[in-house]
Design a protein around this motif. Structure first.
Motif, PDB file in Angstrom:
ATOM      1  N   ALA A 128       0.837  -1.159   0.081  1.00  0.00           N
ATOM      2  CA  ALA A 128       0.069  -0.089  -0.088  1.00  0.00           C
ATOM      3  C   ALA A 128       0.760   1.105  -0.109  1.00  0.00           C
ATOM      4  CB  ALA A 128      -1.016  -0.122   1.201  1.00  0.00           C
ATOM      5  N   PRO A 129       1.967   1.511   0.737  1.00  0.00           N
ATOM      6  CA  PRO A 129       2.880   2.451   0.637  1.00  0.00           C
ATOM      7  C   PRO A 129       3.203   2.697  -0.614  1.00  0.00           C
ATOM      8  CG  PRO A 129       3.161   1.176   2.513  1.00  0.00           C
ATOM      9  CD  PRO A 129       2.363   0.323   1.737  1.00  0.00           C
ATOM     10  N   LEU A 130       3.759   1.720  -1.431  1.00  0.00           N
ATOM     11  CA  LEU A 130       4.386   1.914  -2.827  1.00  0.00           C
ATOM     12  C   LEU A 130       3.439   2.533  -3.680  1.00  0.00           C
ATOM     13  CD1 LEU A 130       6.613   1.684  -4.735  1.00  0.00           C
ATOM     14  CD2 LEU A 130       5.929  -0.742  -5.005  1.00  0.00           C
ATOM     15  N   VAL A 131       2.017   1.785  -3.814  1.00  0.00           N
ATOM     16  CA  VAL A 131       0.954   2.353  -4.586  1.00  0.00           C
ATOM     17  C   VAL A 131       0.532   3.936  -4.155  1.00  0.00           C
ATOM     18  CG1 VAL A 131      -1.464   2.073  -4.895  1.00  0.00           C
ATOM     19  CG2 VAL A 131      -0.138   0.029  -4.523  1.00  0.00           C
ATOM     20  N   ALA A 132       0.585   4.309  -2.974  1.00  0.00           N
ATOM     21  CA  ALA A 132       0.190   5.352  -2.585  1.00  0.00           C
ATOM     22  C   ALA A 132       1.159   6.526  -3.127  1.00  0.00           C
ATOM     23  CB  ALA A 132       0.042   5.599  -0.978  1.00  0.00           C
ATOM     24  N   ALA A 133       2.524   6.106  -2.971  1.00  0.00           N
ATOM     25  CA  ALA A 133       3.592   6.809  -3.596  1.00  0.00           C
ATOM     26  C   ALA A 133       3.671   7.026  -5.044  1.00  0.00           C
ATOM     27  CB  ALA A 133       4.896   6.262  -3.198  1.00  0.00           C
ATOM     28  N   LEU A 134       3.256   5.947  -5.738  1.00  0.00           N
ATOM     29  CA  LEU A 134       3.237   5.766  -7.105  1.00  0.00           C
ATOM     30  C   LEU A 134       2.053   6.790  -7.582  1.00  0.00           C
ATOM     31  CD1 LEU A 134       3.839   2.406  -7.996  1.00  0.00           C
ATOM     32  CD2 LEU A 134       5.177   4.179  -8.614  1.00  0.00           C
ATOM     33  N   MET A 135       0.882   7.110  -6.649  1.00  0.00           N
ATOM     34  CA  MET A 135      -0.059   7.770  -7.129  1.00  0.00           C
ATOM     35  C   MET A 135      -0.259   9.428  -6.694  1.00  0.00           C
ATOM     36  SD  MET A 135      -3.515   5.131  -6.910  1.00  0.00           S
ATOM     37  CE  MET A 135      -4.507   6.324  -7.728  1.00  0.00           C
ATOM     38  N   LYS A 136       1.009   9.560  -5.849  1.00  0.00           N
ATOM     39  CA  LYS A 136       1.082  10.703  -5.403  1.00  0.00           C
ATOM     40  C   LYS A 136       0.106  11.100  -4.393  1.00  0.00           C
ATOM     41  CE  LYS A 136       3.840  12.195  -9.374  1.00  0.00           C
ATOM     42  NZ  LYS A 136       3.941  13.045 -10.338  1.00  0.00           N
ATOM     43  N   VAL A 137      -0.581  10.299  -3.661  1.00  0.00           N
ATOM     44  CA  VAL A 137      -1.516  10.502  -2.561  1.00  0.00           C
ATOM     45  C   VAL A 137      -0.986   9.828  -1.243  1.00  0.00           C
ATOM     46  CG1 VAL A 137      -3.970  10.455  -2.121  1.00  0.00           C
ATOM     47  CG2 VAL A 137      -3.124  10.634  -4.321  1.00  0.00           C
ATOM     48  N   PRO A 138      -0.302  10.555  -0.433  1.00  0.00           N
ATOM     49  CA  PRO A 138       0.342   9.724   0.796  1.00  0.00           C
ATOM     50  C   PRO A 138      -0.630   9.145   1.551  1.00  0.00           C
ATOM     51  CG  PRO A 138       1.492  11.934   0.328  1.00  0.00           C
ATOM     52  CD  PRO A 138       0.364  11.952  -0.648  1.00  0.00           C
ATOM     53  N   GLN A 139      -1.797   9.893   2.061  1.00  0.00           N
ATOM     54  CA  GLN A 139      -2.881   9.469   3.052  1.00  0.00           C
ATOM     55  C   GLN A 139      -3.589   8.388   2.348  1.00  0.00           C
ATOM     56  OE1 GLN A 139      -2.662  12.378   0.968  1.00  0.00           O
ATOM     57  NE2 GLN A 139      -4.487  13.469   1.348  1.00  0.00           N
ATOM     58  N   LEU A 140      -3.154   7.685   1.326  1.00  0.00           N
ATOM     59  CA  LEU A 140      -3.940   6.652   0.606  1.00  0.00           C
ATOM     60  C   LEU A 140      -3.573   5.163   1.217  1.00  0.00           C
ATOM     61  CD1 LEU A 140      -5.941   5.838  -1.611  1.00  0.00           C
ATOM     62  CD2 LEU A 140      -3.917   5.663  -3.353  1.00  0.00           C
ATOM     63  N   THR A 141      -2.301   5.367   1.985  1.00  0.00           N
ATOM     64  CA  THR A 141      -1.884   3.801   2.569  1.00  0.00           C
ATOM     65  C   THR A 141      -2.864   3.394   3.376  1.00  0.00           C
ATOM     66  OG1 THR A 141       0.433   4.752   2.170  1.00  0.00           O
ATOM     67  CG2 THR A 141       0.129   2.920   3.670  1.00  0.00           C
ATOM     68  N   ASN A 142      -3.405   4.011   4.378  1.00  0.00           N
ATOM     69  CA  ASN A 142      -4.060   3.461   5.517  1.00  0.00           C
ATOM     70  C   ASN A 142      -5.400   3.117   4.982  1.00  0.00           C
ATOM     71  OD1 ASN A 142      -1.988   3.291   7.412  1.00  0.00           O
ATOM     72  ND2 ASN A 142      -2.561   5.194   8.098  1.00  0.00           N
ATOM     73  N   ILE A 143      -5.940   4.276   4.160  1.00  0.00           N
ATOM     74  CA  ILE A 143      -7.572   4.015   3.646  1.00  0.00           C
ATOM     75  C   ILE A 143      -7.388   2.826   2.559  1.00  0.00           C
ATOM     76  CG2 ILE A 143      -8.908   4.798   1.653  1.00  0.00           C
ATOM     77  CD1 ILE A 143      -8.941   6.631   4.106  1.00  0.00           C
ATOM     78  N   LEU A 144      -6.435   2.410   1.852  1.00  0.00           N
ATOM     79  CA  LEU A 144      -6.315   1.235   0.887  1.00  0.00           C
ATOM     80  C   LEU A 144      -6.237  -0.196   1.995  1.00  0.00           C
ATOM     81  CD1 LEU A 144      -3.630   1.837  -1.887  1.00  0.00           C
ATOM     82  CD2 LEU A 144      -5.987   1.195  -2.138  1.00  0.00           C
TER      83      LEU A 144
END
Length: 486
Positions: A101-117
């Protein structure tokens, strides 16, 4: 079509329409409330998560549900095998997403996405428990419980989402809604199961099912690329706030598509599959279904595109005014798409999903090109290019319908072209009415229903006066439904 099958299809159509119309209308009301409580960034972050999780669900389900419906005979062993496959895939893929999830969030440039995912993907694991049950409900035309289940889950999960939003939960309110809906949906499916799980398996038959479903899987992957990859693209290039604006505008189009076509297509796959061996009856059913859908759905999409500015502000507030620039081209695209959706259902029902796969392959090439040429542009230009790219595949779609299904395109055109002419007149009447109302200081809550009423009134008058054949076809369907047992 036999009397029993006709009754089954009509009954299924009624309950599927109830599920889609009732459930989606409730969903839309709750969505409107959440849009007023949340901002574009909250919606954008959640939309990015949904885009990623949608990929997981495609691989978990594998197209096995449609394969079960299409198969002539389904054994208990095959159902157990399919269930095990879905569950195993969901565990593996959800675990991978949690880890990366952290890698996906970084690729999409949305840091807060990690925990949401990491939390939202739980819904994928839950849904895996219900895929086979839902497929058997659809195969058996048992749409009544599917409709009631969906309505119950939508209402309860919506209340949960709104409560979390009121408490200041932001994007987490949408996550809570999705996970809660999955729990209730699956729980109610197993409360009245169509089959009971056992330890008897048939992996050889399962492999046969996978060969059919692999084409559907490929089709859905390409369909994701056509319809959902743009969300990932917008998040990575324009940011989550712009994605939120897009998500609200496109959501109206998506809900409208589900309301006006998905319910019919859901039953069409089951009904067309039963007529596959009688091509003459199959084609007659195709002409009638396409004509009725065009008569009902095309004007709705055209009217939606015409009143988009007033609709977005009336429902969601001034902060969502820019969503109209998304809704207008997407609604016009919907008017084109709705008349060709039966093609895909027909190809699948006749065991030719590879044709739909080829169409989607061409479509994704157009879509990728449209995003590439608009890289660096604003949202408006990107969405218009995307809609045009999607619509450009229409000629190929109908050419293959003629070649593979034996559809007479001249006959089909004769049935639907008056609808498009009437819609053009309707759109012109709405634009003239808007120009007239602009000279008066009226509230948006007065202008919107006035424009809606003018458009609907003009189309209905034209339908009754000049397109009587289509009008009578629609009336006949509702008359048959009235005399058919639910």
């Amino acid at each position: 079509m036999s009397e029993s099958l006709r009754h089954s299809v009509l009954s299924g159509l009624f309950w599927s329409l109830l599920q889609n119309w009732g459930g989606r209308l409730v969903t839309f009301i709750l969505f409107t409330i959440l849009a007023r409580l949340l901002g574009p960034r909250d919606f954008g972050v959640f939309a990015a998560a949904v885009a990623v999780i949608s990929i997981l669900e495609i691989f978990v389900e594998q197209g096995l549900g449609d394969a079960l419906i299409q198969k002539e005979h389904v054994s208990l062993e095959l159902l157990n095998t399919t269930f095990l496959l879905n569950l195993t895939l969901s565990i593996v893929l959800v675990s991978l997403l949690v880890a990366f999830a952290p890698l996906v969030a970084a690729l999409m440039k949305v840091p807060q996405l990690t925990n949401i995912l990491r939390v939202a993907c739980i819904s994928t694991l839950i849904n895996a428990f219900g895929f086979c049950q839902q497929a058997m409900y659809r195969r058996n035309f048992a749409y009544r419980w599917l409709a009631l289940r969906f309505l119950i889950a939508t209402a309860i999960s919506g209340i949960v989402g709104v409560a979390v939003a009121y408490a200041g939960g932001g994007a987490w309110s949408l996550v809570a809604q999705v996970v809660c809906a999955s729990l209730i949906n699956v729980g109610l499916l197993w409360a009245k199961p169509q089959w009971k799980l056992s330890a008897r398996f048939d992996f050889r038959e399962g492999a046969t099912l996978l060969r059919f479903s692999s084409n559907i899987l490929g089709m859905r992957i390409l369909d994701f690329g056509n319809t959902r990859f743009i969300e990932i693209f917008i998040a990575a290039t324009l940011g989550p706030t712009v994605l939120g604006i897009y998500a609200v505008g496109v959501r109206i189009y998506q809900i409208s598509m589900q309301l006006l076509s998905s319910a019919i297509l859901d039953v069409a796959h089951s009904g067309f599959s039963r007529l596959a061996k009688d091509r003459e009856k199959f084609n007659l059913a195709y002409y009638k279904a396409t004509t009725i859908s065009a008569t009902l759905a095309v004007p709705c999409f055209v009217l939606l595109a015409t009143v988009a500015p007033e609709l977005c502000i009336s429902l969601f507030g001034q902060k969502w005014a820019n969503s109209a620039q998304v809704l207008t081209p997407m609604a016009l695209l919907g008017a084109v798409q709705v008349i060709q959706f039966y093609n895909g259902a027909s190809f699948n029902a006749l065991g030719m999903p590879v044709v739909t796969l080829a169409i989607n392959l061409v479509k994704i090439a157009f879509t990728a090109f449209s995003l590439w040429i608009t890289l660096g542009s604003d949202l408006d230009h990107m969405v218009v290019a995307f809609a045009i790219a999607q619509a450009l595949v229409t000629p190929l779609n109908f050419y293959l319908a003629k070649r593979k299904l034996g559809i007479d395109l001249g006959r089909l055109f004769k049935n639907v072209y008056p609808v498009f002419l009437a819609c053009g007149v309707m759109a012109g009447a709405v634009i003239m009415c808007r120009s007239f109302l602009s000279h008066h200081e009226l509230s948006i809550y007065v202008k919107f229903p006035a424009l809606l009423g003018v458009g609907a009134g003009v189309y209905l008058a034209l339908l009754i006066l000049f397109i009587k054949k289509n009008y009578l076809e629609v009336l006949n369907v509702f008359e048959l439904r009235r005399h058919s047992p639910a």
